[in-house]
Design a protein around this motif. Structure first.
Motif, PDB file in Angstrom:
ATOM      1  N   GLN A 200      -5.012   8.793  -3.448  1.00 51.97           N
ATOM      2  CA  GLN A 200      -4.342   9.975  -2.891  1.00 51.97           C
ATOM      3  C   GLN A 200      -5.136  10.587  -1.742  1.00 51.97           C
ATOM      4  OE1 GLN A 200      -3.881  12.175  -6.570  1.00 51.97           O
ATOM      5  NE2 GLN A 200      -1.820  11.360  -6.933  1.00 51.97           N
ATOM      6  N   PHE A 203      -4.619   8.413   1.264  1.00 55.55           N
ATOM      7  CA  PHE A 203      -3.279   8.609   1.814  1.00 55.55           C
ATOM      8  C   PHE A 203      -3.253   9.824   2.732  1.00 55.55           C
ATOM      9  CE2 PHE A 203       1.015  10.305   1.825  1.00 55.55           C
ATOM     10  CZ  PHE A 203       1.765   9.175   2.108  1.00 55.55           C
ATOM     11  N   SER A 206      -5.152   9.069   5.871  1.00 58.97           N
ATOM     12  CA  SER A 206      -4.476   8.083   6.728  1.00 58.97           C
ATOM     13  C   SER A 206      -3.441   8.712   7.648  1.00 58.97           C
ATOM     14  CB  SER A 206      -3.810   7.001   5.868  1.00 58.97           C
ATOM     15  OG  SER A 206      -2.718   7.547   5.139  1.00 58.97           O
ATOM     16  N   SER A 213      -9.326   5.020   6.151  1.00 56.60           N
ATOM     17  CA  SER A 213      -8.624   4.704   4.902  1.00 56.60           C
ATOM     18  C   SER A 213      -8.521   3.198   4.696  1.00 56.60           C
ATOM     19  CB  SER A 213      -7.220   5.319   4.908  1.00 56.60           C
ATOM     20  OG  SER A 213      -7.299   6.725   4.922  1.00 56.60           O
ATOM     21  N   SER A 238       1.449   5.487  -6.048  1.00 56.70           N
ATOM     22  CA  SER A 238       0.621   6.074  -4.978  1.00 56.70           C
ATOM     23  C   SER A 238       0.003   4.983  -4.110  1.00 56.70           C
ATOM     24  CB  SER A 238      -0.477   6.949  -5.593  1.00 56.70           C
ATOM     25  OG  SER A 238       0.063   7.962  -6.402  1.00 56.70           O
ATOM     26  N   ASN A 241       2.581   3.539  -1.681  1.00 54.85           N
ATOM     27  CA  ASN A 241       2.760   4.428  -0.524  1.00 54.85           C
ATOM     28  C   ASN A 241       1.604   4.286   0.457  1.00 54.85           C
ATOM     29  OD1 ASN A 241       5.110   5.403  -1.635  1.00 54.85           O
ATOM     30  ND2 ASN A 241       4.186   7.227  -2.505  1.00 54.85           N
ATOM     31  N   LEU A 242       0.381   4.218  -0.061  1.00 55.18           N
ATOM     32  CA  LEU A 242      -0.794   4.076   0.808  1.00 55.18           C
ATOM     33  C   LEU A 242      -0.750   2.760   1.572  1.00 55.18           C
ATOM     34  CD1 LEU A 242      -3.626   4.868   1.835  1.00 55.18           C
ATOM     35  CD2 LEU A 242      -4.568   3.798  -0.234  1.00 55.18           C
ATOM     36  N   MET A 245       1.589   3.025   4.395  1.00 56.25           N
ATOM     37  CA  MET A 245       1.045   3.921   5.419  1.00 56.25           C
ATOM     38  C   MET A 245       0.023   3.170   6.283  1.00 56.25           C
ATOM     39  SD  MET A 245       1.126   6.881   6.801  1.00 56.25           S
ATOM     40  CE  MET A 245       1.522   8.342   5.876  1.00 56.25           C
TER      41      MET A 245
END
Length: 583
Positions: A200, A203, A206, A213, A238, A241-242, A245
């Motif tokens: 998190q 993220f 980033s 990151s 999570s 999502n990272l 990204m």
């Protein structure tokens, strides 16, 4: 007369020492009028509690932040409610209303000249946000009320006993004090909670610094997620999502492999979140990122695809030319094609780049060729392309593919005439001529003949075809008059009467066995082209009005022989799939 917050407090008889506790705000005329109306309806100066505030929210459709903040502050002064207690209350079953109310509580907290939170208060806020609101912006708002001394206590508590409910508060607190990078570098917390915090934190970093990151991802996260990934759904969500990204800036094989590792653990909500994440960034994604995203898009249900059509369209319309060529037709085959879509507009406006690959997909009949036929049809009907854009050696194959896989009669008739007129090779012209007579005419004879008759004056080359179609039309009409080809009217009437009698007897037998048939009187529905309405006026007189029903109809040419002779359709399709041009 209410003009500002202090005048409101005076109106509801709050003690004068209350006035200095909160920032004063001027009200607009509309806001002042609304507050005065609320005072009259709910008698706020006499009694006010959370139940009344809830009633106000339920009944008043538009209450802006200024009014809601003032009512929240009044509730705190009037009752034993604190900001924390109000924040934990449920104002509505509607998610968005409830979320907006919690946001207004934070705005109300910001109106205090001096607000002191305890460690216990902060943790309670965090647990409520994590459980009910699930919105990280609330953590960001909460961090504004945490001073340095309190944050040190929070940080110390977190390092000794990390809890996911507090992760984002710690992240935003460290970010505010420019200490997040060092904390992430030196983080020694292991296990699921430590890994989740690291994901998190990376993220959030980033969003402004993907390089840092990405380094933490390669140095720490790959190993940690491989170890703990199967033990926590939130951790995988999570991490997913990272990864995307980071994918926006690093079209990297390592990221693609990590996504493939966790792909089986992801559901539609995770894929939807990532699509919106990429969409909001408005970035040009690379080939591997586009490929990974596509592999998830094709897993979505039709309902979800319909919901996500716009963001998917936006994401793939931004691809570089070489990547767009690879993915435009596969994506359009999933989300469908409309003339107003961004992807179609890009094809339309860059035909010098995309037309040849589009024609190649169609001629070679790759697995998405049906959508490429539709794109060609739309471009052709908008007069963006014509037969001059097609290689003459592919004229017949292209026509056969369009004829078998696109049921737009107007398009088929127009393109076959266009190809015939623009074929310079006599052999190809003869092949097209024979195919039009042997196949296309059988499906669309009336429309084809009508178009040829209209064009023959301006295009003398169509004279031979026009004569042939005229002769066929005369033979067709003559055959219709031949009684040997159709039953007599008498025989047809006998057939219909027998059929009606048979159906009547079947219905009677069924009705005898129906339990409910005896309970209701029988009614016969009459069919006609008029409707009679009866109504009685105030004097008891009965009036009747008869209205004639209007007729509405729509017609379109259909491929007659394909429908009436399925074997013909299958043989035509098989010929194309086998790569043959001739029967």
């Amino acid at each position: 007369m209410i003009s500002d917050r202090i005048s409101f407090f005076k109106t509801v008889n709050l003690p004068s020492e209350t006035y200095s506790k909160y920032k004063n705000v001027e009200f607009s005329e509309d806001e002042a009028a609304q507050l005065e109306e609320l005072l009259k309806i709910y008698k706020l100066e006499e009694h006010f509690n959370f139940a009344i505030l809830k009633r106000i929210c339920d009944s008043e459709t538009i209450l802006n932040d200024n009014i809601m903040i003032t009512l929240i502050l009044y509730l705190i002064e009037k009752t034993d409610y604190s900001f924390l207690k109000i924040f934990n209350e449920k104002i509505s079953d509607n998610y968005f209303t409830s979320r907006e109310f919690k946001n207004q509580v934070f705005l109300a907290m910001n109106q205090m000249e001096a607000l002191q939170l305890t460690l216990e208060d902060v943790f309670t806020y965090c647990y409520t946000i994590f459980k009910d609101a699930n919105d990280i912006t609330f953590y960001q708002k909460l961090s504004q009320f945490v001073n340095d001394e309190l944050f040190e206590d929070i940080r110390s508590e977190f390092e000794s006993d990390p809890k996911r409910e507090v992760n984002y508060l710690v992240i935003f607190g460290l970010q505010k004090r420019n200490e997040l990078y060092d904390f992430v570098e030196e983080l020694q917390i292991d296990g699921i909670e430590g890994t989740l915090f690291l994901i998190q934190a990376c993220f959030e970093i980033s969003k402004s610094d993907k390089e840092f990151s990405y380094r933490i991802f390669k140095d720490k996260l790959i190993h940690k997620v491989g170890r703990y990934g199967n033990e926590s759904d939130l951790l995988i969500e999570s991490y997913f999502n990272l990864l995307f990204m980071l994918f926006l800036e690093n079209d990297d094989e390592v990221i693609a492999k990590e996504i493939n590792k966790i792909s089986e653990q992801l559901g539609e909500p995770n894929i939807e979140n990532v699509i919106y994440l990429v969409y909001r960034e408005k970035s040009v994604i690379g080939n591997k990122c586009a490929e990974c995203l596509y592999s998830f898009i094709i897993k979505l249900s039709e309902e979800k695809i319909e919901h996500l059509k716009h963001p998917i369209n936006q994401i793939y319309s931004l691809l570089e030319d070489s990547v767009f060529v690879e993915f435009c037709i596969p994506i359009l085959s999933v989300i469908g094609i409309e003339e107003s879509d961004l992807m179609f507009s890009r094809i339309e406006n860059n035909l010098e780049i995309f037309l040849d690959p589009l024609l190649q997909m169609t001629i070679e009949m790759d697995k998405h060729f049906k959508i490429s036929v539709k794109v060609i049809k739309l471009l052709y009907k908008k007069e963006k392309i014509s037969s001059r854009n097609f290689g003459e050696r592919h004229f017949l194959r292209l026509l056969r593919i369009c004829h078998c896989y696109e049921l737009d009669a107007d398009f088929i008739c127009n393109i076959c005439i266009d190809l015939l007129l623009n074929a310079s090779d006599e052999r190809i012209k003869k092949e097209l001529y024979n195919y039009i007579l042997s196949s296309i005419y059988d499906n669309y004879f009336y429309l084809l003949q009508e178009k040829i008759e209209y064009l023959v004056t301006a295009e003398p080359e169509l004279k031979e075809l026009n004569l042939e179609l005229g002769e066929r039309s005369r033979l067709h009409e003559k055959s219709r008059m031949n009684l040997d080809f159709k039953p007599s009217e008498k025989n047809m009437n006998i057939y219909y009467e027998k059929q009606a009698e048979r159906n009547r007897k079947i219905n009677e037998e069924v009705e005898k066995n129906l339990t409910f048939y005896q309970l209701f009187s029988r009614q016969t529905i009459l069919y006609g082209n008029k409707v009679q309405n009866k109504h009685m006026d105030n004097d008891g007189n009965l009036h009747m009005q008869v209205s004639e029903m209007k007729e509405m109809s729509h017609s379109m040419p259909i491929p007659v022989r394909f429908i009436n002779d399925p074997l013909f359709n299958k043989s035509e399709t098989a010929m194309i799939l086998e790569g043959k041009l001739y029967d």
